[in-house]
Design a protein around this motif. Sequence first.
Motif, PDB file in Angstrom:
ATOM      1  N   MET A 174       0.845  -1.190   0.000  1.00  0.00           N
ATOM      2  CA  MET A 174       0.000   0.000   0.000  1.00  0.00           C
ATOM      3  C   MET A 174       0.883   1.245   0.000  1.00  0.00           C
ATOM      4  N   ASN A 175       0.297   2.366  -0.302  1.00  0.00           N
ATOM      5  CA  ASN A 175       0.975   3.647  -0.187  1.00  0.00           C
ATOM      6  C   ASN A 175       1.375   3.870   1.270  1.00  0.00           C
ATOM      7  N   ASN A 176       2.552   4.442   1.514  1.00  0.00           N
ATOM      8  CA  ASN A 176       3.032   4.602   2.875  1.00  0.00           C
ATOM      9  C   ASN A 176       2.166   5.548   3.709  1.00  0.00           C
ATOM     10  N   VAL A 177       1.616   6.586   3.101  1.00  0.00           N
ATOM     11  CA  VAL A 177       0.745   7.506   3.840  1.00  0.00           C
ATOM     12  C   VAL A 177      -0.541   6.794   4.247  1.00  0.00           C
ATOM     13  N   ALA A 178      -1.091   6.014   3.340  1.00  0.00           N
ATOM     14  CA  ALA A 178      -2.301   5.253   3.652  1.00  0.00           C
ATOM     15  C   ALA A 178      -2.032   4.223   4.738  1.00  0.00           C
ATOM     16  N   THR A 179      -0.884   3.571   4.661  1.00  0.00           N
ATOM     17  CA  THR A 179      -0.515   2.599   5.685  1.00  0.00           C
ATOM     18  C   THR A 179      -0.418   3.268   7.046  1.00  0.00           C
TER      19      THR A 179
END
Length: 160
Positions: free
Chosen positions: A73-78
């Motif tokens: 997943m995208n790191n910000v979303a994670t």
Amino acid sequence: MALKVVPLRNIYESLDGSVIVLLGTLIAVADVIETTGAADLLAQVLLDNLAQGSAVVALALILIVTMTLSDFMNNVATAAVMCSIAFSTAEQLAVNPDSFLMAVAIGASCAFLTPVGHQNNTLILGPGGFDFGDYWRMGLPLEILVVLVSIPMLLWVWPL
């Protein structure tokens, strides 16, 4: 932009609308996870079944789970999704949540196992002649090293 070196139109054109929608949606998902009690439930399952009440083991698990999610997943979303789980875990253990939240920050920044975890990994996939599995050879030892260094440092800088 402030010095008018880059025109405002160029900045707007460079923004990827799908990424903005994805991040906005996942921030809402993170809020739902927190408000519905899912974060508390996930934290309780983590504590009862895996950490067995140990704050240090729970901290390591939060770091490892976050690292694993950031590979897909995208790191910000994670980070948005894992913050509420990390905070709830620290709350249930009655420890300082700072080390758990920093474990999320570190883990979300460690997308070394797949080419889809971070845009830089994707950019070098084709030109570098890499295969999907090539990321594991260097990524896995690097992620193990991050865990081995991060856990003691987190406990030292942000004691439980």
